[in-house]
Design an enzyme around this catalytic site. Structure first.
Site, short mmCIF file in Angstrom:
data_model
loop_
_atom_site.label_atom_id
_atom_site.label_comp_id
_atom_site.label_asym_id
_atom_site.label_seq_id
_atom_site.Cartn_x
_atom_site.Cartn_y
_atom_site.Cartn_z
N GLU A 146 0.40 -1.10 0.23
CA GLU A 146 -0.03 0.22 0.06
C GLU A 146 0.86 1.81 -0.08
O GLU A 146 1.30 0.95 0.85
CB GLU A 146 -0.88 0.21 1.23
N GLU A 152 3.12 9.93 6.22
CA GLU A 152 2.71 8.83 7.54
C GLU A 152 4.29 8.11 6.91
O GLU A 152 4.21 7.33 7.73
CB GLU A 152 1.28 8.42 7.14
N ASP A 179 -5.23 3.85 -2.70
CA ASP A 179 -6.01 4.32 -1.38
C ASP A 179 -6.70 6.00 -1.89
O ASP A 179 -5.76 6.66 -2.19
CB ASP A 179 -5.28 4.25 0.29
N HIS A 182 -5.19 8.59 0.14
CA HIS A 182 -3.38 9.02 0.31
C HIS A 182 -2.93 9.31 -2.03
O HIS A 182 -2.53 10.27 -1.63
CB HIS A 182 -3.12 7.12 -0.34
N HIS A 205 -8.76 1.15 -1.12
CA HIS A 205 -9.74 1.13 0.03
C HIS A 205 -9.94 2.93 -0.75
O HIS A 205 -9.32 3.67 -1.46
CB HIS A 205 -8.39 1.97 1.15
N ARG A 211 -10.98 12.05 4.06
CA ARG A 211 -11.17 10.71 4.36
C ARG A 211 -12.54 10.83 5.41
O ARG A 211 -12.34 9.89 6.43
CB ARG A 211 -9.52 10.61 6.19
N GLU A 240 -12.80 2.85 3.72
CA GLU A 240 -11.52 3.31 5.39
C GLU A 240 -11.07 4.83 5.20
O GLU A 240 -10.99 5.64 4.85
CB GLU A 240 -9.99 3.04 5.33
C1 LER Z 1 -2.67 4.61 6.82
O1 LER Z 1 -2.84 5.92 6.70
C2 LER Z 1 -4.16 3.52 5.45
O2 LER Z 1 -4.34 4.46 4.62
C3 LER Z 1 -3.79 1.87 6.16
O3 LER Z 1 -4.82 0.95 5.07
C4 LER Z 1 -2.75 1.60 6.03
O4 LER Z 1 -2.30 0.88 7.47
MN MN Z 2 -5.17 3.16 3.09
#
Ligand code: LER
Ligand code: MN
Length: 262
Positions: A146, A152, A179, A182, A205, A211, A240
């Site tokens: 990921e 982070e 994700d 991100h 994600h 978020r 998420e």
């Molecule tokens: C952390 O920001 C994240 O996106 C998670 O999927 C991984 O722990």
């Molecule tokens: Mn994630």
């Protein structure tokens, strides 16, 4: 394209009630955190047997650090991920979400051999992914790398960097995920990045720009979903993100919002 959700975002007093609610809200899959997953294995397996919800993925939660400074820390991560790969496979899931490292580099500068720490980390991760990938091939679930935003981790922030690692590893069951939170920070264009990395993406994600649940920020889901559809993406996209207000209202509303683009 299927929608999943992490169990800790769902209302319910236990995993059965959470899975029941996930199905009622319109989800297809469940993602769980890897920490102490062996202890939860039986109850999750049993709860899924009486539901249409499928097991999607394990989200990290293993000990150690793949890019830790000492052997013990790296071995703990390798063994931890292996054990989660097996559990994930036994639950019929896609794979284990693996973040190479969080925060700053822990590996020292190896001047005059290689003074670029990123390069040392990259080579180390490739070797670790070869070990993990062979095991993943055997059990049939993916090591899912990921890419995470720069605040982070210093390492592997974009899909392209993840794909480059997969190419060097060259093992079927080592792939990446995307994700949206991100990507919103790191990618110049979310649709173009998905397009370029599509052959290597086995999980997604979902979160809006802030978020929070999709539909509560300014991320565009329409164009990225068009790309995923065109590329034949069939796997899970797991929520998420923070669930504001009453989850019984907010979760089905967000599912409905996304289904319009699916
Ligand atoms: C952390 O920001 C994240 O996106 C998670 O999927 C991984 O722990
Ligand atoms: Mn994630």
């Amino acid at each position: 394209m299927k929608l999943a959700i992490q169990d800790n975002r769902l209302p319910g007093k236990d995993i059965s009630e959470k899975i029941y609610n996930a199905e009622k809200f319109g989800f297809d899959g469940l993602e769980v955190w890897g920490h102490k997953l062996s202890e939860r294995f039986q109850e999750i397996k049993q709860a899924l047997e009486s539901s249409k919800i499928k097991f999607s993925t394990v989200c990290a939660g293993y000990p150690g650090d793949l890019l830790g400074a000492d052997r013990q820390t790296r071995e703990a991560a390798i063994e931890g991920i292996k054990s989660l790969l097996k559990i994930c496979s036994d639950l019929g899931g896609v794979g284990v979400i693996t973040v190479p490292t969080f925060g700053k580099p822990k590996i020292p500068d190896l001047y005059p051999w290689i003074s670029d720490v990123w390069e040392v980390e990259r080579r180390l991760l490739i070797e670790e992914c070869k070990i993990l990938g062979r095991y993943a091939d055997d059990v049939g679930s993916y090591v899912i790398l990921e890419p995470i935003n720069r605040y982070e981790t210093h390492f592997m922030n974009t899909l392209k960097q993840g794909v480059e690692i997969c190419k060097e590893v060259g093992i079927e069951h080592v792939k990446i995920m995307a994700d949206f939170f991100h990507m919103n920070i790191e990618e110049a264009s979310i649709p173009s990045s998905l397009e370029e990395a599509a052959d290597y993406i086995v999980h997604i994600h979902l979160a809006d720009s802030n978020r929070v649940l999709p539909g509560y920020g300014h991320t565009d889901f329409k164009e990225p979903f068009k790309v995923l559809k065109r590329k034949g993406y069939r796997n899970f996209m797991a929520f998420e993100c923070r669930v504001p207000g009453d989850p019984f209202e907010a979760l089905p509303k967000s599912v409905q919002y996304l289904r319009e683009f699916m």
